[in-house]
Design a protein around this motif. Structure first.
Motif, PDB file in Angstrom:
ATOM      1  N   ASP A 155       0.810  -1.206   0.000  1.00 10.61           N
ATOM      2  CA  ASP A 155       0.000   0.000   0.000  1.00 10.61           C
ATOM      3  C   ASP A 155       0.851   1.266   0.000  1.00 10.61           C
ATOM      4  O   ASP A 155       2.029   1.252   0.358  1.00 10.61           O
ATOM      5  N   LYS A 156       0.213   2.369  -0.353  1.00  8.40           N
ATOM      6  CA  LYS A 156       0.853   3.684  -0.326  1.00  8.40           C
ATOM      7  C   LYS A 156       1.291   4.026   1.088  1.00  8.40           C
ATOM      8  O   LYS A 156       0.614   3.712   2.062  1.00  8.40           O
ATOM      9  N   ASN A 157       2.446   4.657   1.198  1.00  7.86           N
ATOM     10  CA  ASN A 157       3.072   5.088   2.454  1.00  7.86           C
ATOM     11  C   ASN A 157       3.711   3.949   3.241  1.00  7.86           C
ATOM     12  O   ASN A 157       4.271   4.186   4.314  1.00  7.86           O
ATOM     13  N   SER A 158       3.657   2.742   2.726  1.00  6.54           N
ATOM     14  CA  SER A 158       4.434   1.667   3.338  1.00  6.54           C
ATOM     15  C   SER A 158       5.891   1.786   2.887  1.00  6.54           C
ATOM     16  O   SER A 158       6.211   2.528   1.955  1.00  6.54           O
ATOM     17  N   VAL A 159       6.779   1.038   3.567  1.00  3.83           N
ATOM     18  CA  VAL A 159       8.221   1.154   3.303  1.00  3.83           C
ATOM     19  C   VAL A 159       8.838  -0.234   3.295  1.00  3.83           C
ATOM     20  O   VAL A 159       8.544  -1.065   4.156  1.00  3.83           O
ATOM     21  N   LEU A 160       9.733  -0.471   2.313  1.00  7.65           N
ATOM     22  CA  LEU A 160      10.520  -1.707   2.258  1.00  7.65           C
ATOM     23  C   LEU A 160      11.935  -1.300   1.885  1.00  7.65           C
ATOM     24  O   LEU A 160      12.173  -0.846   0.764  1.00  7.65           O
ATOM     25  N   LYS A 161      12.900  -1.455   2.823  1.00  8.44           N
ATOM     26  CA  LYS A 161      14.223  -0.896   2.573  1.00  8.44           C
ATOM     27  C   LYS A 161      15.314  -1.710   3.254  1.00  8.44           C
ATOM     28  O   LYS A 161      15.058  -2.478   4.182  1.00  8.44           O
ATOM     29  N   THR A 162      16.539  -1.518   2.763  1.00  6.81           N
ATOM     30  CA  THR A 162      17.749  -1.956   3.461  1.00  6.81           C
ATOM     31  C   THR A 162      18.649  -0.745   3.633  1.00  6.81           C
ATOM     32  O   THR A 162      18.557   0.227   2.877  1.00  6.81           O
ATOM     33  N   THR A 163      19.574  -0.835   4.616  1.00  8.02           N
ATOM     34  CA  THR A 163      20.373   0.339   4.955  1.00  8.02           C
ATOM     35  C   THR A 163      21.870   0.168   4.741  1.00  8.02           C
ATOM     36  O   THR A 163      22.585   1.172   4.601  1.00  8.02           O
ATOM     37  N   ASN A 164      22.387  -1.049   4.714  1.00  9.14           N
ATOM     38  CA  ASN A 164      23.836  -1.251   4.668  1.00  9.14           C
ATOM     39  C   ASN A 164      24.375  -1.375   3.247  1.00  9.14           C
ATOM     40  O   ASN A 164      23.626  -1.641   2.295  1.00  9.14           O
ATOM     41  N   THR A 165      25.687  -1.227   3.098  1.00  9.03           N
ATOM     42  CA  THR A 165      26.358  -1.515   1.834  1.00  9.03           C
ATOM     43  C   THR A 165      26.122  -2.975   1.445  1.00  9.03           C
ATOM     44  O   THR A 165      26.040  -3.852   2.301  1.00  9.03           O
ATOM     45  N   GLY A 175       2.976 -15.250  -8.320  1.00  9.76           N
ATOM     46  CA  GLY A 175       1.792 -14.502  -8.718  1.00  9.76           C
ATOM     47  C   GLY A 175       2.201 -13.074  -9.007  1.00  9.76           C
ATOM     48  O   GLY A 175       3.391 -12.731  -9.025  1.00  9.76           O
ATOM     49  N   SER A 176       1.232 -12.203  -9.197  1.00 12.41           N
ATOM     50  CA  SER A 176       1.548 -10.825  -9.545  1.00 12.41           C
ATOM     51  C   SER A 176       2.121 -10.060  -8.356  1.00 12.41           C
ATOM     52  O   SER A 176       1.921 -10.419  -7.193  1.00 12.41           O
ATOM     53  N   ILE A 177       2.837  -8.988  -8.678  1.00 11.01           N
ATOM     54  CA  ILE A 177       3.361  -8.034  -7.701  1.00 11.01           C
ATOM     55  C   ILE A 177       2.723  -6.691  -8.013  1.00 11.01           C
ATOM     56  O   ILE A 177       2.881  -6.163  -9.120  1.00 11.01           O
ATOM     57  N   ILE A 178       1.982  -6.143  -7.049  1.00 15.28           N
ATOM     58  CA  ILE A 178       1.285  -4.870  -7.246  1.00 15.28           C
ATOM     59  C   ILE A 178       1.655  -3.963  -6.084  1.00 15.28           C
ATOM     60  O   ILE A 178       1.398  -4.283  -4.927  1.00 15.28           O
ATOM     61  N   SER A 179       2.268  -2.807  -6.387  1.00 18.00           N
ATOM     62  CA  SER A 179       2.891  -2.038  -5.312  1.00 18.00           C
ATOM     63  C   SER A 179       2.702  -0.539  -5.455  1.00 18.00           C
ATOM     64  O   SER A 179       2.821   0.017  -6.544  1.00 18.00           O
ATOM     65  N   THR A 180       2.433   0.092  -4.307  1.00 14.87           N
ATOM     66  CA  THR A 180       2.525   1.540  -4.171  1.00 14.87           C
ATOM     67  C   THR A 180       3.521   1.882  -3.078  1.00 14.87           C
ATOM     68  O   THR A 180       3.565   3.017  -2.601  1.00 14.87           O
ATOM     69  N   THR A 181       4.321   0.926  -2.652  1.00 11.98           N
ATOM     70  CA  THR A 181       5.267   1.152  -1.573  1.00 11.98           C
ATOM     71  C   THR A 181       6.488   1.918  -2.049  1.00 11.98           C
ATOM     72  O   THR A 181       6.677   2.162  -3.251  1.00 11.98           O
ATOM     73  N   GLY A 207       4.076   4.949  -6.138  1.00  6.43           N
ATOM     74  CA  GLY A 207       5.053   3.923  -5.807  1.00  6.43           C
ATOM     75  C   GLY A 207       6.411   4.248  -6.399  1.00  6.43           C
ATOM     76  O   GLY A 207       6.522   4.867  -7.465  1.00  6.43           O
ATOM     77  N   SER A 208       7.472   3.829  -5.714  1.00  4.39           N
ATOM     78  CA  SER A 208       8.819   4.082  -6.224  1.00  4.39           C
ATOM     79  C   SER A 208       9.738   2.918  -5.905  1.00  4.39           C
ATOM     80  O   SER A 208       9.540   2.194  -4.926  1.00  4.39           O
ATOM     81  N   VAL A 209      10.753   2.766  -6.753  1.00  4.59           N
ATOM     82  CA  VAL A 209      11.821   1.785  -6.564  1.00  4.59           C
ATOM     83  C   VAL A 209      13.106   2.574  -6.707  1.00  4.59           C
ATOM     84  O   VAL A 209      13.414   3.079  -7.792  1.00  4.59           O
ATOM     85  N   SER A 210      13.894   2.678  -5.619  1.00  4.20           N
ATOM     86  CA  SER A 210      14.949   3.695  -5.590  1.00  4.20           C
ATOM     87  C   SER A 210      16.242   3.174  -4.990  1.00  4.20           C
ATOM     88  O   SER A 210      16.244   2.456  -3.987  1.00  4.20           O
ATOM     89  N   SER A 211      17.359   3.559  -5.627  1.00  2.00           N
ATOM     90  CA  SER A 211      18.703   3.308  -5.093  1.00  2.00           C
ATOM     91  C   SER A 211      19.574   4.487  -5.493  1.00  2.00           C
ATOM     92  O   SER A 211      19.932   4.635  -6.647  1.00  2.00           O
ATOM     93  N   GLN A 212      19.906   5.336  -4.537  1.00  2.49           N
ATOM     94  CA  GLN A 212      20.631   6.567  -4.849  1.00  2.49           C
ATOM     95  C   GLN A 212      22.144   6.418  -4.808  1.00  2.49           C
ATOM     96  O   GLN A 212      22.863   7.233  -5.385  1.00  2.49           O
ATOM     97  N   ALA A 213      22.670   5.405  -4.138  1.00  2.00           N
ATOM     98  CA  ALA A 213      24.114   5.280  -3.959  1.00  2.00           C
ATOM     99  C   ALA A 213      24.784   4.734  -5.226  1.00  2.00           C
ATOM    100  O   ALA A 213      24.124   4.330  -6.189  1.00  2.00           O
ATOM    101  N   ALA A 214      26.109   4.684  -5.208  1.00  2.00           N
ATOM    102  CA  ALA A 214      26.879   4.220  -6.365  1.00  2.00           C
ATOM    103  C   ALA A 214      26.808   2.703  -6.509  1.00  2.00           C
ATOM    104  O   ALA A 214      26.640   1.968  -5.532  1.00  2.00           O
ATOM    105  N   ASN A 215      26.946   2.246  -7.769  1.00  2.00           N
ATOM    106  CA  ASN A 215      27.038   0.820  -8.102  1.00  2.00           C
ATOM    107  C   ASN A 215      25.835   0.031  -7.611  1.00  2.00           C
ATOM    108  O   ASN A 215      25.948  -1.070  -7.064  1.00  2.00           O
ATOM    109  N   THR A 216      24.662   0.615  -7.792  1.00  2.00           N
ATOM    110  CA  THR A 216      23.434  -0.047  -7.392  1.00  2.00           C
ATOM    111  C   THR A 216      22.679  -0.532  -8.624  1.00  2.00           C
ATOM    112  O   THR A 216      22.823   0.006  -9.720  1.00  2.00           O
ATOM    113  N   THR A 217      21.847  -1.561  -8.410  1.00  2.00           N
ATOM    114  CA  THR A 217      21.156  -2.210  -9.522  1.00  2.00           C
ATOM    115  C   THR A 217      19.699  -2.444  -9.156  1.00  2.00           C
ATOM    116  O   THR A 217      19.390  -2.885  -8.045  1.00  2.00           O
ATOM    117  N   ILE A 218      18.815  -2.173 -10.098  1.00  2.00           N
ATOM    118  CA  ILE A 218      17.394  -2.481  -9.966  1.00  2.00           C
ATOM    119  C   ILE A 218      17.010  -3.403 -11.113  1.00  2.00           C
ATOM    120  O   ILE A 218      17.249  -3.076 -12.287  1.00  2.00           O
TER     121      ILE A 218
END
Length: 290
Positions: A155-165, A175-181, A207-218
């Motif tokens: 859902d919108k305003n939910s968060v899924l993240k990692t913090t370390n290198t 099945g399908s993946i449907i996201s506003t996270t 919804g967003s899929v984001s990696s701002q640091a260097a050498n990251t892959t989506i």
């Protein structure tokens, strides 16, 4: 334990009493058909006279047919949940009308789900978040999408993240993946992988899929469609700043790469921005809007 409510009650006081040198602590049984509610498991002051150190210190596994997260679960190391259905609610059971206050935090988070997972709160891993949804059927689910079997909804305003290198977020869904996270890897050399082996992947408005640091892959890999709806964003090695009402792309890390593979149609109504390489693969369209 506790009042006679028909449940086994394992309180914050009980978690505080657990020694921190077990090789593994397992709670519940997935084959029992039981429903499990998990509230706050953290270091918390419940009264002026008592602080409870409830944060999980051991590798911990929770098993149930249905697991509902209704509080702040914190783990020092690895936490694993095994269930047919998993729902991470937005609000805490102690304040059901309040703000976002429910989710899972830990060094490594493993979620093994048979049918469906719905995320409205947060999942915050230090090193890794891995979600496997093995056999969605669309029967007796939390959220339905007609004939399409859905494995993961966020859902919108939910968060899924990692913090370390070298952080990793991986979702493997049959099945399908449907996201506003908000998917986010904070550390350099990190990866986000969304894989749907049956069905497709949709990132909805907001919804967003984001990696701002260097050498990251989506990576997106879908057995059918990938839809990036209007108002969605996939960003690697960059961010957007606003000058007035105009968004300006700013490079934040070298070699941010995006790969989207759709064995069906690919709809790009949202934004795709990378400081490195963007690879898009698709076949024929199946919808009027594509």
């Amino acid at each position: 334990l506790g009042s006679a409510d028909g449940y086994m009650d394992f309180s914050l006081k009980d978690f505080d009493a657990l020694a921190d040198n077990f090789s593994k602590v397992t709670i519940g049984d997935i084959s029992s058909g039981a429903t499990m509610y998990i509230g706050d498991i953290e270091n918390k002051e419940l009264s002026t006279n008592r602080n409870y150190n409830g944060k999980l210190q051991n590798t911990t596994v929770f098993n149930a047919n249905t697991i509902n997260i209704v509080g702040d679960i914190q783990a020092r190391g690895t936490i694993t949940l095994n269930a047919r259905l998993l729902e991470i609610l937005k609000t805490n059971l102690h304040n059901p009308m309040g703000e976002l206050d429910s989710g899972i935090s830990g060094k490594i988070i493993n979620l093994n789900i048979e049918e469906q997972m719905v995320l409205s709160g947060w999942i915050k891993g230090e090193d890794e978040v891995k979600i496997d949804i093995s056999n969605p059927t669309g029967v007796n689910v939390l959220v339905g999408y007609g004939a399409e079997a859905n494995g993961f909804t966020a859902d919108k305003n939910s968060v899924l993240k990692t913090t370390n290198t070298n952080g990793k977020i991986t979702i493997n869904s049959a099945g399908s993946i449907i996201s506003t996270t908000t998917f986010e890897v904070v550390g350099a050399s990190s990866t986000i992988s969304l894989n749907s082996s049956k069905g497709g992947i949709t990132i909805l408005e907001g919804g967003s899929v984001s990696s701002q640091a260097a050498n990251t892959t989506i990576n997106f890999d879908s057995a059918d469609y990938v839809h990036l709806n209007s108002g969605s964003a996939v960003i690697s090695g960059a961010r957007f700043d606003y000058v007035g009402a105009t968004p300006i792309a700013i490079k934040t890390g070298e070699n941010g790469n995006i790969t989207i593979n759709a064995k069906g149609e690919l709809e790009l109504a949202g934004s795709v921005t990378a400081s490195g390489e963007v690879v898009l693969n698709a076949t024929s369209s199946t919808s009027d809007h594509a």
